[in-house]
Scaffold this motif. Structure first.
Motif, mmCIF file in Angstrom:
data_model
loop_
_atom_site.group_PDB
_atom_site.id
_atom_site.type_symbol
_atom_site.label_atom_id
_atom_site.label_comp_id
_atom_site.label_asym_id
_atom_site.label_seq_id
_atom_site.Cartn_x
_atom_site.Cartn_y
_atom_site.Cartn_z
ATOM 1 N N HIS A 353 0.918 -0.962 0.177
ATOM 2 C CA HIS A 353 -0.009 -0.054 0.254
ATOM 3 C C HIS A 353 0.967 1.252 0.077
ATOM 4 O O HIS A 353 0.666 2.339 -0.722
ATOM 5 N N LEU A 354 1.986 1.154 0.789
ATOM 6 C CA LEU A 354 2.911 2.454 0.782
ATOM 7 C C LEU A 354 3.517 2.652 -0.625
ATOM 8 O O LEU A 354 3.690 3.547 -1.107
ATOM 9 N N ALA A 355 3.632 1.553 -1.454
ATOM 10 C CA ALA A 355 4.382 1.604 -2.696
ATOM 11 C C ALA A 355 3.394 2.363 -3.553
ATOM 12 O O ALA A 355 3.690 3.142 -4.633
ATOM 13 N N SER A 356 2.008 1.769 -3.407
ATOM 14 C CA SER A 356 0.960 2.528 -4.418
ATOM 15 C C SER A 356 0.703 3.957 -4.221
ATOM 16 O O SER A 356 0.233 4.744 -5.134
ATOM 17 N N LEU A 357 1.178 4.658 -2.954
ATOM 18 C CA LEU A 357 1.045 5.800 -2.654
ATOM 19 C C LEU A 357 2.269 6.868 -3.101
ATOM 20 O O LEU A 357 2.215 8.030 -2.968
ATOM 21 N N THR A 358 3.556 6.058 -3.543
ATOM 22 C CA THR A 358 4.482 6.512 -3.758
ATOM 23 C C THR A 358 5.006 6.660 -5.166
ATOM 24 O O THR A 358 4.793 5.642 -5.969
ATOM 25 N N ASP A 359 5.502 7.857 -5.580
ATOM 26 C CA ASP A 359 5.934 8.172 -6.911
ATOM 27 C C ASP A 359 7.269 8.540 -7.004
ATOM 28 O O ASP A 359 7.923 8.541 -5.774
ATOM 29 N N GLY A 360 7.768 9.210 -8.131
ATOM 30 C CA GLY A 360 9.185 9.656 -8.280
ATOM 31 C C GLY A 360 9.412 10.977 -7.303
ATOM 32 O O GLY A 360 10.806 11.237 -7.028
ATOM 33 N N VAL A 361 8.488 11.507 -6.974
ATOM 34 C CA VAL A 361 8.721 12.611 -6.036
ATOM 35 C C VAL A 361 8.567 12.457 -4.592
ATOM 36 O O VAL A 361 9.432 12.769 -3.790
ATOM 37 N N GLY A 362 7.453 11.626 -4.086
ATOM 38 C CA GLY A 362 7.348 11.072 -2.959
ATOM 39 C C GLY A 362 6.154 10.481 -2.181
ATOM 40 O O GLY A 362 5.524 9.889 -3.502
#
Length: 409
Positions: A353-362
């Motif tokens: 879930h944490l990964a799904s909320l994280t992109d190249g910015v943060g």
């Protein structure tokens, strides 16, 4: 304050005990000094302690090695009623054991609490008081006979001959009980003594009851603190504790508390009533900067053991032990089962879930369920917390390549 005790009214103490018995109180802490409570040797307090059903911890500010009959009666009653007796010096423990036959396990030694202040040079504080060019000796506390101020004043003529910039500051109002009975006669006698010795210009009385902050300003300015108590039977001194905690160079008579607190080079001792010995010790500290500096450093280090947070933790430990010891006889202590085998291992941690909320910015600040809501952008504190999570996880298990990348984002 839910209830107030009237010093001279025995019934007031009984009412306070009844109040504490029905209140949501698990431990009662009593600060005992013979002069505080009404009755013969302060025996009105027994109306309270003997009625209590709540465990009592009594802090003894005075422990008499040679009590009279009334004082011993009060002490014996306090000992019987207290789950713990707290004293502020090892000498107090010794007296309780030898004079009152108190078992060692009933006694706790916790130092006198002091404020936590930085280690400062007196120069700036002296400047603020308009005393920048003076060498400042100081004694503080409620003024009254039995403090030894006369000895300090008698030491001044020899000191000011070689140190004409020296000034002795006596800080504190006259004890209210003394004022009630004789006005300012005692203070006037000290002023007259200074005049007779020709040192009036070197003695400054600050006749005020100061707040803690104002008192600490004066104490910070002090170069050498003088504690000239005239007899040994002083089990604790709050004024001495404050001076040590601020890293002052201290010269004191060898009363009980001073012998302990100033040991190992944390201060200098001189014989009771010996003004010449006091002037010699003070002169040595004035003239030897390295000696004075080393003494101040050792005193300040010792003072860290007495700062209020440390003292509070020690009291909390005593209260917790007393509370546990006095639990209901029918209470059952349920131990935690020992962890063995499979239960020792942490359950697997998923960062999906944490990964799904994280992109190249943060880490994106908000979501709609599991879908990032990019309208709200990113939040610094959320990203800081995510970094803490990943750092903690890395200390427990090896990170996957994806988790490594998330940590670096």
């Amino acid at each position: 304050m839910p209830i107030e005790i009237h010093q001279s009214d025995p019934q007031s103490y009984a009412v306070a005990a009844d109040f504490l018995n029905v209140a949501d109180v698990e431990v009662v802490s009593l600060q005992h000094e013979f002069g505080i409570f009404g009755g013969n040797a302060g025996d009105h307090i027994l109306e309270l302690v003997q009625r209590l059903r709540t465990p009592l911890v009594t802090t003894l500010h005075t422990v008499l090695a040679a009590p009279d009959e009334a004082q011993r009666r009060v002490m014996n009653a306090l000992i019987r009623s207290s789950a713990r007796l707290v004293v502020m010096a090892e000498k107090g423990r010794q007296i309780l054991q030898t004079v009152y036959e108190v078992p060692n396990e009933q006694i706790a030694v916790i130092p006198h609490g002091v404020p936590d202040r930085p280690f400062l040079d007196p120069a700036m504080a002296k400047h603020d008081l308009g005393l920048a060019d003076r060498t400042l000796l100081m004694t503080f506390g409620l003024l009254g006979p039995g403090k030894g101020i006369e000895t300090a004043i008698h030491a001044l003529p020899a000191l000011v001959r070689n140190h004409p910039k020296l000034i002795y500051m006596v800080v504190g109002a006259t004890h209210p009980n003394l004022v009630r009975h004789e006005g300012e006669r005692y203070r006037d006698s000290l002023v007259a003594l200074a005049a007779d010795l020709g040192v009036s210009d070197h003695v400054l009385f600050v006749d005020e009851y100061l707040s803690i902050e104002d008192l600490l300003k004066y104490l910070t300015a002090c170069d050498i603190y003088v504690s000239p108590y005239p007899n040994a039977a002083q089990i604790t001194s709050g004024t001495l504790a404050y001076a040590v905690a601020l890293g002052k160079a201290v010269v004191s008579t060898p009363f009980w508390h001073a012998q302990e607190l100033l040991s190992d080079g944390c201060g200098m001792l001189f014989s009771f009533g010996e003004a010449d010995a006091l002037s010699t010790a003070v002169a040595q500290l004035i003239e030897d900067d390295s000696l004075r500096s080393a003494m101040r450093t050792r005193a300040y280090a010792r003072g860290r053991e007495m700062v209020w947070p440390s003292v509070a933790e020690q009291y909390l430990d005593v209260f917790s032990k007393v509370r546990f010891e006095r639990r209901s006889a029918g209470a059952m202590v349920i131990p935690f089962p020992a962890s063995v085998g499979e239960h020792d291992r942490l359950p697997p941690v998923s960062t999906t879930h944490l990964a799904s909320l994280t992109d190249g910015v943060g880490l994106v600040q908000h979501t709609k369920f599991a879908v990032p809501d990019r309208r709200h952008g990113y939040c610094l504190d959320d990203n800081a917390r995510a970094l803490l999570v990943m750092s903690e996880l890395a200390g427990l298990v090896p990170l996957t390549p994806q988790e490594d990348q998330m940590t670096l984002t």
